[in-house]
Design a protein around this motif. Structure first.
Motif, PDB file in Angstrom:
ATOM      1  N   SER A 220     -38.557  -0.573 -12.180  1.00 12.06           N
ATOM      2  CA  SER A 220     -38.646  -1.306 -13.438  1.00 12.06           C
ATOM      3  C   SER A 220     -38.511  -0.371 -14.643  1.00 12.06           C
ATOM      4  O   SER A 220     -39.145   0.684 -14.706  1.00 12.06           O
ATOM      5  CB  SER A 220     -39.988  -2.052 -13.506  1.00 12.06           C
ATOM      6  OG  SER A 220     -40.232  -2.539 -14.801  1.00 12.06           O
ATOM      7  N   GLY A 221     -37.700  -0.780 -15.610  1.00 15.77           N
ATOM      8  CA  GLY A 221     -37.578  -0.018 -16.852  1.00 15.77           C
ATOM      9  C   GLY A 221     -38.868  -0.037 -17.647  1.00 15.77           C
ATOM     10  O   GLY A 221     -39.201   0.933 -18.334  1.00 15.77           O
ATOM     11  N   ARG A 222     -39.594  -1.138 -17.550  1.00 14.00           N
ATOM     12  CA  ARG A 222     -40.879  -1.219 -18.271  1.00 14.00           C
ATOM     13  C   ARG A 222     -41.871  -0.187 -17.743  1.00 14.00           C
ATOM     14  O   ARG A 222     -42.612   0.421 -18.524  1.00 14.00           O
ATOM     15  CB  ARG A 222     -41.461  -2.633 -18.124  1.00 14.00           C
ATOM     16  CG  ARG A 222     -40.779  -3.664 -18.997  1.00 14.00           C
ATOM     17  CD  ARG A 222     -41.566  -4.955 -19.007  1.00 14.00           C
ATOM     18  NE  ARG A 222     -41.515  -5.645 -17.729  1.00 14.00           N
ATOM     19  CZ  ARG A 222     -42.291  -6.685 -17.412  1.00 14.00           C
ATOM     20  NH1 ARG A 222     -43.191  -7.122 -18.266  1.00 14.00           N
ATOM     21  NH2 ARG A 222     -42.181  -7.265 -16.243  1.00 14.00           N
ATOM     22  N   PHE A 223     -41.884   0.000 -16.422  1.00 14.63           N
ATOM     23  CA  PHE A 223     -42.816   0.986 -15.869  1.00 14.63           C
ATOM     24  C   PHE A 223     -42.438   2.398 -16.293  1.00 14.63           C
ATOM     25  O   PHE A 223     -43.308   3.210 -16.624  1.00 14.63           O
ATOM     26  CB  PHE A 223     -42.841   0.886 -14.346  1.00 14.63           C
ATOM     27  CG  PHE A 223     -43.661   1.964 -13.687  1.00 14.63           C
ATOM     28  CD1 PHE A 223     -45.041   1.932 -13.731  1.00 14.63           C
ATOM     29  CD2 PHE A 223     -43.045   3.042 -13.059  1.00 14.63           C
ATOM     30  CE1 PHE A 223     -45.801   2.927 -13.146  1.00 14.63           C
ATOM     31  CE2 PHE A 223     -43.796   4.038 -12.471  1.00 14.63           C
ATOM     32  CZ  PHE A 223     -45.184   3.984 -12.523  1.00 14.63           C
ATOM     33  N   ARG A 224     -41.149   2.713 -16.293  1.00 10.82           N
ATOM     34  CA  ARG A 224     -40.726   4.045 -16.742  1.00 10.82           C
ATOM     35  C   ARG A 224     -41.083   4.249 -18.213  1.00 10.82           C
ATOM     36  O   ARG A 224     -41.492   5.346 -18.613  1.00 10.82           O
ATOM     37  CB  ARG A 224     -39.228   4.215 -16.506  1.00 10.82           C
ATOM     38  CG  ARG A 224     -38.849   4.315 -15.037  1.00 10.82           C
ATOM     39  CD  ARG A 224     -37.426   4.810 -14.867  1.00 10.82           C
ATOM     40  NE  ARG A 224     -36.463   3.815 -15.308  1.00 10.82           N
ATOM     41  CZ  ARG A 224     -35.928   2.888 -14.512  1.00 10.82           C
ATOM     42  NH1 ARG A 224     -36.288   2.827 -13.234  1.00 10.82           N
ATOM     43  NH2 ARG A 224     -35.037   2.035 -14.974  1.00 10.82           N
ATOM     44  N   GLY A 225     -40.960   3.196 -19.009  1.00 12.83           N
ATOM     45  CA  GLY A 225     -41.385   3.285 -20.400  1.00 12.83           C
ATOM     46  C   GLY A 225     -42.881   3.518 -20.526  1.00 12.83           C
ATOM     47  O   GLY A 225     -43.335   4.293 -21.374  1.00 12.83           O
ATOM     48  N   PHE A 226     -43.654   2.855 -19.655  1.00 14.58           N
ATOM     49  CA  PHE A 226     -45.106   3.043 -19.663  1.00 14.58           C
ATOM     50  C   PHE A 226     -45.478   4.476 -19.309  1.00 14.58           C
ATOM     51  O   PHE A 226     -46.356   5.086 -19.947  1.00 14.58           O
ATOM     52  CB  PHE A 226     -45.745   2.064 -18.671  1.00 14.58           C
ATOM     53  CG  PHE A 226     -47.143   2.425 -18.245  1.00 14.58           C
ATOM     54  CD1 PHE A 226     -48.172   2.530 -19.173  1.00 14.58           C
ATOM     55  CD2 PHE A 226     -47.424   2.670 -16.910  1.00 14.58           C
ATOM     56  CE1 PHE A 226     -49.461   2.863 -18.773  1.00 14.58           C
ATOM     57  CE2 PHE A 226     -48.703   3.004 -16.511  1.00 14.58           C
ATOM     58  CZ  PHE A 226     -49.719   3.095 -17.445  1.00 14.58           C
ATOM     59  N   ALA A 227     -44.815   5.055 -18.306  1.00 18.29           N
ATOM     60  CA  ALA A 227     -45.103   6.442 -17.926  1.00 18.29           C
ATOM     61  C   ALA A 227     -44.802   7.402 -19.086  1.00 18.29           C
ATOM     62  O   ALA A 227     -45.581   8.317 -19.369  1.00 18.29           O
ATOM     63  CB  ALA A 227     -44.280   6.824 -16.690  1.00 18.29           C
ATOM     64  N   ALA A 228     -43.685   7.172 -19.778  1.00 16.99           N
ATOM     65  CA  ALA A 228     -43.341   8.021 -20.922  1.00 16.99           C
ATOM     66  C   ALA A 228     -44.335   7.815 -22.065  1.00 16.99           C
ATOM     67  O   ALA A 228     -44.747   8.783 -22.724  1.00 16.99           O
ATOM     68  CB  ALA A 228     -41.925   7.703 -21.396  1.00 16.99           C
ATOM     69  N   ALA A 229     -44.743   6.565 -22.301  1.00 18.29           N
ATOM     70  CA  ALA A 229     -45.710   6.280 -23.366  1.00 18.29           C
ATOM     71  C   ALA A 229     -47.060   6.925 -23.070  1.00 18.29           C
ATOM     72  O   ALA A 229     -47.727   7.446 -23.980  1.00 18.29           O
ATOM     73  CB  ALA A 229     -45.869   4.776 -23.535  1.00 18.29           C
ATOM     74  N   LEU A 230     -47.467   6.898 -21.808  1.00 18.14           N
ATOM     75  CA  LEU A 230     -48.742   7.515 -21.440  1.00 18.14           C
ATOM     76  C   LEU A 230     -48.701   9.020 -21.663  1.00 18.14           C
ATOM     77  O   LEU A 230     -49.660   9.614 -22.180  1.00 18.14           O
ATOM     78  CB  LEU A 230     -49.063   7.205 -19.980  1.00 18.14           C
ATOM     79  CG  LEU A 230     -50.404   7.722 -19.462  1.00 18.14           C
ATOM     80  CD1 LEU A 230     -51.557   7.067 -20.220  1.00 18.14           C
ATOM     81  CD2 LEU A 230     -50.546   7.450 -17.972  1.00 18.14           C
TER      82      LEU A 230
END
Length: 372
Positions: A220-230
């Motif tokens: 999921s692109g959303r999960f990769r975005g979450f990892a980068a945001a974290l």
């Protein structure tokens, strides 16, 4: 006592912008109103965003939301204190509110970050982590509580000293201990994150969690975005805490305390980026919802396969029952016609009765045809 522009000595409590210079106020500079209003508004909007996600997702991620809301509430109160001080920077109330709340806020925000790492570990596989996912919160949140207690105790002593116009050295030292412990905790946390990332990269793909839900999460692109945001949030909170240690090293009367530009950049901006990043890539939306959707899809697919299998078994059973009765009406064998059919096809009468059973050496086909 402080000096006015004319050289007269005026009691600190009687100072006003018209009588005393701003460098002799609590803040040691003229407060900028706009940045404080902007940051206060950003934090209020961020808090509303976390509350809405919590409500719309049926109260998922409660502990994460609680930590973020407490941290943002402290940020809002701190900037409200600065705005209240804008008209009169010699009143202790606004200064004490901003000092105490802005000191406490990052401890709550870092606790929320600690809670998020276990989701990253679960997505890529527990085998890549040196400790179980649940232990990240169990180890780091108690350390965060100790940091908060030290900073709150030191901040309270400093606030009392400021109000009494006495030395704040004792309170400042305790706050520095709490900040140093917080930075050390964040450093260990960052080290474990880097170690986990390296181990995941080296072990991939053999050590990745093969569960369909986790496969869907990783894709999921959303999960990769979450990892980068974290990662971004963690770095911003760390930079802010390091700056705070340097700023506090000279006490509340130190030279860095008189740099409003550094405060705006390292206090307000860093924390704004940290909270907004996790607003945009909320862990509940980018991990929990994706995993739940993947599990629901997998369950639906499994149910469909199970239904197909039951239908197949039912048809096969019916075929066996029909084939088992190999003698048709009049004693004619129908097994060969049914057995050659891969599914339960319709067999017409003229086909079913074309091969009569007869005693050896006798052909009854014609006789049977005449009888029919």
């Amino acid at each position: 006592m402080t000096s006015s522009g004319s050289g007269a000595h005026i009691p600190f409590k009687d100072c006003t912008p018209e009588l005393c210079a701003y460098e002799h106020s609590y803040y040691q500079y003229r407060l900028w109103l706009a940045p404080n209003v902007v940051y206060g508004s950003i934090f209020a909007a961020s808090l509303l965003g976390y509350a809405l996600v919590y409500a719309l997702t049926r109260r998922r991620g409660g502990l994460f939301t609680l930590c973020m809301v407490l941290g943002l509430a402290c940020e809002i109160a701190g900037y409200a204190g600065r705005v209240a001080s804008w008209r009169n920077q010699w009143r202790a109330a606004g200064f004490i509110v901003q000092v105490t709340n802005l000191t406490f806020a990052p401890a709550f925000l870092s606790a929320a970050v600690y809670l998020c790492l276990r989701k990253i570990v679960r997505a890529f596989g527990d085998a890549n982590s040196r400790i179980p996912p649940a232990w990240y919160a169990r180890i780091f949140i108690p350390c965060d509580i100790l940091c908060l207690l030290a900073q709150s105790g030191g901040g309270t002593l400093s606030a009392l000293a400021v109000k009494q116009r006495s030395s704040t050295d004792t309170g400042d030292s305790i706050v520095l201990v709490g900040l140093s412990l917080q930075v050390a905790t964040l450093l260990v946390f960052i080290g474990l994150v880097v170690d986990f990332a390296v181990r995941t990269y080296l072990n991939s793909p053999s050590a990745l969690d093969p569960h369909p839900a986790m496969v869907a999460v990783r894709a999921s692109g959303r999960f990769r975005g979450f990892a980068a945001a974290l990662a971004l949030s963690t770095v911003c909170i760390f930079v802010r805490c390091v700056f705070r240690i340097v700023e506090m090293s000279g006490g509340y009367a130190g030279p860095l305390m008189a740099r409003q530009d550094l405060f705006v950049a390292f206090e307000g901006f860093m924390i704004s980026v940290a909270v907004l990043a996790l607003n945009l890539f909320h862990p509940t939306l980018c991990f929990d919802s994706v995993a739940a959707a993947a599990m629901a899809a997998a369950a639906a697919q499994s149910a469909a396969k199970s239904a197909d299998l039951k239908r197949s078994i039912s048809v096969n059973s019916l075929e066996r029952d029909f084939v088992g009765s190999s003698l048709g009406p009049g004693g004619y064998d129908t097994s060969s016609k049914v057995s050659r059919s891969s599914s339960f096809d319709v067999i017409y009468e003229e086909e079913a009765y074309e091969r009569p059973i007869n005693p050896p050496g006798r052909d009854l086909t014609k006789r049977f045809s005449k009888r029919v």
